[in-house]
Design a protein around this motif. Structure first.
Motif, short mmCIF file in Angstrom:
data_model
loop_
_atom_site.label_atom_id
_atom_site.label_comp_id
_atom_site.label_asym_id
_atom_site.label_seq_id
_atom_site.Cartn_x
_atom_site.Cartn_y
_atom_site.Cartn_z
N MET B 24 0.84 -1.21 0.00
CA MET B 24 0.00 0.00 0.00
C MET B 24 0.87 1.26 0.00
O MET B 24 0.60 2.22 -0.71
CB MET B 24 -0.88 0.04 1.25
CG MET B 24 -1.92 -1.04 1.33
SD MET B 24 -2.62 -1.01 3.02
CE MET B 24 -3.32 -2.65 3.08
N ILE B 25 1.90 1.24 0.85
CA ILE B 25 2.76 2.43 0.96
C ILE B 25 3.57 2.62 -0.33
O ILE B 25 3.72 3.74 -0.82
CB ILE B 25 3.71 2.31 2.18
CG1 ILE B 25 2.91 2.10 3.47
CG2 ILE B 25 4.61 3.54 2.30
CD1 ILE B 25 2.05 3.26 3.88
N ARG B 28 1.48 4.30 -2.86
CA ARG B 28 1.34 5.74 -2.65
C ARG B 28 2.49 6.49 -3.30
O ARG B 28 2.28 7.48 -4.01
CB ARG B 28 1.32 6.03 -1.14
CG ARG B 28 1.31 7.50 -0.85
CD ARG B 28 1.71 7.89 0.56
NE ARG B 28 2.01 9.31 0.55
CZ ARG B 28 2.64 9.94 1.51
NH1 ARG B 28 3.04 9.30 2.57
NH2 ARG B 28 2.88 11.23 1.41
N ARG B 31 2.66 6.28 -7.19
CA ARG B 31 1.66 7.14 -7.80
C ARG B 31 2.17 8.58 -7.85
O ARG B 31 2.04 9.27 -8.85
CB ARG B 31 0.38 7.05 -6.97
CG ARG B 31 -0.84 7.58 -7.64
CD ARG B 31 -2.06 7.19 -6.84
NE ARG B 31 -1.89 7.58 -5.44
CZ ARG B 31 -2.41 6.92 -4.41
NH1 ARG B 31 -3.13 5.85 -4.60
NH2 ARG B 31 -2.21 7.34 -3.18
N ALA B 32 2.77 9.01 -6.73
CA ALA B 32 3.28 10.38 -6.68
C ALA B 32 4.38 10.57 -7.72
O ALA B 32 4.45 11.61 -8.38
CB ALA B 32 3.81 10.70 -5.28
N ARG B 35 3.12 10.83 -11.16
CA ARG B 35 2.49 12.13 -11.43
C ARG B 35 3.51 13.22 -11.68
O ARG B 35 3.15 14.29 -12.16
CB ARG B 35 1.60 12.53 -10.25
CG ARG B 35 0.37 11.67 -10.27
CD ARG B 35 -0.78 12.21 -9.48
NE ARG B 35 -1.88 11.27 -9.68
CZ ARG B 35 -2.64 10.81 -8.71
NH1 ARG B 35 -2.46 11.23 -7.48
NH2 ARG B 35 -3.61 9.98 -8.97
N SER B 36 4.76 13.00 -11.30
CA SER B 36 5.76 14.00 -11.67
C SER B 36 6.93 13.33 -12.39
O SER B 36 8.02 13.25 -11.84
CB SER B 36 6.22 14.78 -10.45
OG SER B 36 6.43 13.92 -9.37
N MET B 100 6.71 15.20 7.16
CA MET B 100 6.81 15.69 8.54
C MET B 100 6.36 17.13 8.63
O MET B 100 5.77 17.54 9.63
CB MET B 100 8.26 15.63 9.02
CG MET B 100 8.76 14.26 9.30
SD MET B 100 10.52 14.39 9.75
CE MET B 100 11.13 12.97 8.95
N ARG B 102 4.13 18.54 6.84
CA ARG B 102 2.69 18.42 6.98
C ARG B 102 2.45 17.48 8.16
O ARG B 102 3.40 17.11 8.85
CB ARG B 102 2.08 17.84 5.70
CG ARG B 102 2.02 18.85 4.56
CD ARG B 102 1.53 18.20 3.31
NE ARG B 102 0.08 18.09 3.25
CZ ARG B 102 -0.72 19.01 2.75
NH1 ARG B 102 -0.23 20.12 2.28
NH2 ARG B 102 -2.02 18.82 2.69
N VAL B 104 1.36 14.45 7.79
CA VAL B 104 1.20 13.10 7.25
C VAL B 104 1.99 12.07 8.07
O VAL B 104 1.47 11.01 8.43
CB VAL B 104 1.65 13.03 5.78
CG1 VAL B 104 1.37 11.66 5.20
CG2 VAL B 104 0.94 14.10 4.95
N MET B 108 0.45 8.89 10.10
CA MET B 108 0.88 7.52 9.81
C MET B 108 1.39 6.83 11.07
O MET B 108 1.10 5.67 11.32
CB MET B 108 1.99 7.52 8.75
CG MET B 108 1.53 7.88 7.36
SD MET B 108 0.46 6.60 6.70
CE MET B 108 0.01 7.31 5.12
N VAL B 113 -0.12 1.13 11.04
CA VAL B 113 0.85 0.72 10.02
C VAL B 113 2.22 0.49 10.67
O VAL B 113 2.61 1.20 11.60
CB VAL B 113 0.93 1.76 8.89
CG1 VAL B 113 1.70 3.00 9.29
CG2 VAL B 113 1.54 1.16 7.63
#
Lengths: 344, 272
Positions: B24-25, B28, B31-32, B35-36, B100, B102, B104, B108, B113
């Motif tokens: 799952m991680i 994530r 995907r990021a 996207r860049s 950190m 943010r 997030v 987590m 997790v």
């Protein structure tokens, strides 16, 4: 009589029990160690919204970090949903939702992706997680933005998503750390409505930290006022305000130098309680505002002391705060901000 | 309260094992990255310049007596592969710091997790980038005239070795991120470390032709272990015992730093 500083609510299920927490952060370069919590004790009955109210640096966030298992106390115990935050750490994590002070969503992911990942981490199946995410996005009015990357969201939308992230796995206790800091008034009111709905409709226990008196007054059924890492007063906002019999009279002098003289003049008048001086402003607790104001003005006029303004008000949480900490909330905030600047 | 605990325990059983959470991680972060894509392209500019510039500039060093290879670009390419893996993985920790800055990371860490999954997921996605970069650097090298006599196994060894370099130094970067919590500190430390790692190695020069202390330094340099293993495996008759030995050193080093970096979560949590 002052309410006991750590009232135990007898009987009933307690969602949060905090006993004598102490947390000291070690000394950093050129800075002394900071005692963030100094015997913090309070309870939250199940299904209640409790507000931890205090200025920045009072220890609210530290308390939340310990209760959410992020950090550990030096001493003292804490139980959340009946579970010890140190010994039953993993079970506590499953029972709680945590909305940190800073936005907790991944800006590169969409709203849905954020929520689905969070649900999966808590053990929801893929399909459950997708369903639950859609439901929350709908409820927080984010359905239209569900497939947009979070970095395109406004501050208010991000904050709502943060709260949704804390709720995906249907926790029994939700921690909201300064939920509306930095939001514009409209977004703030919006979020307040959501939080009110949460506690009313879902019977969720919410621990809310805030340094907004208005927010505490509006959202919290129970308040614990925190100062220097301790609870200095607790009770419902109404109870706390009722403790302060009478009204508050505030006299703003044209010239701060006469403040001390005015202090002694006013204290001789009948029906005047505690007086606190802050610069050119005197605040006095009085039995009845309507009779106190003319008396105060009379004395001042007799002594030819120039007055800029006089106001009389029903007790507010600010007065409650003043009563228990000896300083107004604004002064406490200013002091902690100044401290922060010195430290930086 | 008893029911509450029971629910919690039940869902604990469901919250997935290390592998599921890691997947799952990883998802994530992939995907990021997806996207860049410009970021991956950007990290390739540097190796391309190294390859083409140094490939031309030092073309003549192969003529030095004792330099066993006959083509400098063929010698240089596996080295640049490892250097690219090192340099781009040094940035891995910046994603942790963004998390950190943010909330997030804090969210987590208060979720069920596992720390191992948070670390492994990020490192796997980082390793994926490394593989793509390795293939592209090879493509540039081959286009510039590098040729290898060995069979396909050499390429596989090179890719695996580059992933290990990426994972090891990605771990270190994440650990530094967790300990310093500052973007500037992380970048500063990594720049300070990556230069000696690059030059105390056989990436650009056969250490036998360099001063003795370079050769000694290279012997303890994980980036050099990877370079030696890759270069050896790409020859016509690889010395597999050397490849295996250097590969195992590298694997042991990678596992060790990955373990250490997972421990760094504790230090981070003590300071929040």
């Amino acid at each position: 009589m002052a309410p006991p500083t750590h009232a135990r609510t007898g009987g009933g299920d307690l969602a949060i029990e905090v006993t004598d927490l102490v947390k000291t952060y070690p000394a950093a370069r050129k800075k002394p160690p900071v005692r963030a919590l100094d015997g913090l004790t309070f309870d939250v009955p199940a299904g209640v919204v409790l507000g931890l109210l205090g200025p920045n640096g009072a220890g609210k966030s530290t308390a939340v970090k310990i209760l959410t298992t992020l950090s550990r106390a030096d001493s003292g115990t804490a139980r959340v949903a009946g579970l010890d935050v140190v010994n039953d750490q993993q079970a506590v994590r499953l029972a709680i939702g945590y909305v940190p002070q800073k936005s907790s969503s991944d800006p590169m992911a969409t709203g849905t992706e954020n929520l689905v990942l969070s649900g999966r981490i808590y053990g929801l199946s893929k399909s459950d997680s997708v369903r639950r995410s859609a439901e929350l996005l709908e409820r927080f009015g984010l359905a239209d933005a569900a497939d947009r990357q979070v970095r395109t969201y406004s501050g208010g939308m991000q904050r709502k998503l943060d709260v949704a992230l804390g709720l995906v796995h249907r926790p029994t206790v939700l921690f909201l750390d300064e939920p509306t800091t930095g939001l514009d008034p409209e977004a703030r009111a919006d979020l307040w409505t959501e939080v009110e709905r949460l506690s009313a409709a879902e019977g969720l226990t919410v621990l809310l930290t805030t340094h907004y008196l208005e927010e505490a007054d509006r959202l919290a059924a129970q308040l614990a006022i925190v100062d220097h890492g301790k609870v200095v007063a607790s009770g419902s906002p109404e109870e706390l305000k009722a403790e302060l019999r009478g009204d508050s009279v505030q006299v703003e002098l044209a010239d701060a130098t006469s403040a001390n003289r005015v202090h002694s003049l006013i204290s001789e008048l009948p029906g005047i309680g505690e007086i606190v001086v802050e610069g050119n402003v005197l605040r006095a607790r009085v039995d009845r505002g309507a009779t106190a104001v003319p008396a105060v003005l009379g004395v001042l006029e007799e002594q030819e002391i120039a007055v800029a303004a006089v106001t009389v008000a029903r007790p507010t949480l600010d007065d409650v705060y003043l009563r228990y900490t000896g300083r107004t909330f604004r002064a406490a905030e200013r002091a902690s901000d100044a401290e922060k600047e010195r430290a930086a | 309260m008893a029911t509450m605990t029971a629910t919690a325990v039940r869902s604990s059983a469901r919250s997935g094992g290390l592998a599921g959470q890691t997947a799952m991680i990883t998802g994530r972060w992939l995907r990021a990255q997806y996207r860049s894509p410009a970021l991956i392209a950007f990290t390739l500019v540097q190796p391309a310049i190294w390859l083409l510039l140094f490939g031309q500039l030092f073309k003549g060093v192969v003529k030095l007596p004792g330099f066993s290879d006959s083509s400098y670009i063929a010698f240089l390419t596996p080295g640049i592969v490892m250097m690219t893996a090192l340099m781009s993985s040094g940035w891995a920790g910046t994603t942790f710091i963004t998390d950190m800055e943010r909330g997030v990371m804090d969210r987590m860490l208060t979720s069920p997790v596992r720390r191992g999954a948070l670390m492994a997921g990020q490192l796997l996605s980082n390793a994926t980038t490394t593989v793509i970069q390795t293939i592209l650097v090879f493509a540039i090298g081959l286009a510039a005239g590098a040729r290898y006599d060995g069979n396909g196994l050499g390429y596989v060894v090179t890719i695996v070795a580059s992933m290990l370099v990426g994972t090891a130094f990605g771990s270190l970067s994440n650990a530094v991120a967790l300990l310093t919590r500052q973007q500037e500190a992380l970048i500063g430390i990594f720049q300070f470390v990556s230069l000696p790692l690059t030059f105390l190695s056989s990436i650009m020069m056969n250490p036998k032709l360099a001063p003795h202390w370079v050769e000694v330094g290279a012997r303890f340099n994980p980036v050099d272990w990877a370079t030696v293993a890759a270069r050896q495996s790409l020859t016509a008759n690889p010395d597999w015992s050397s490849v295996t030995r250097h590969g195992l050193y590298l694997l042991a080093f990678t596992l060790f730093v990955a373990y250490l970096s997972t421990r760094a979560f504790r230090t981070y949590q003590r300071s929040v």
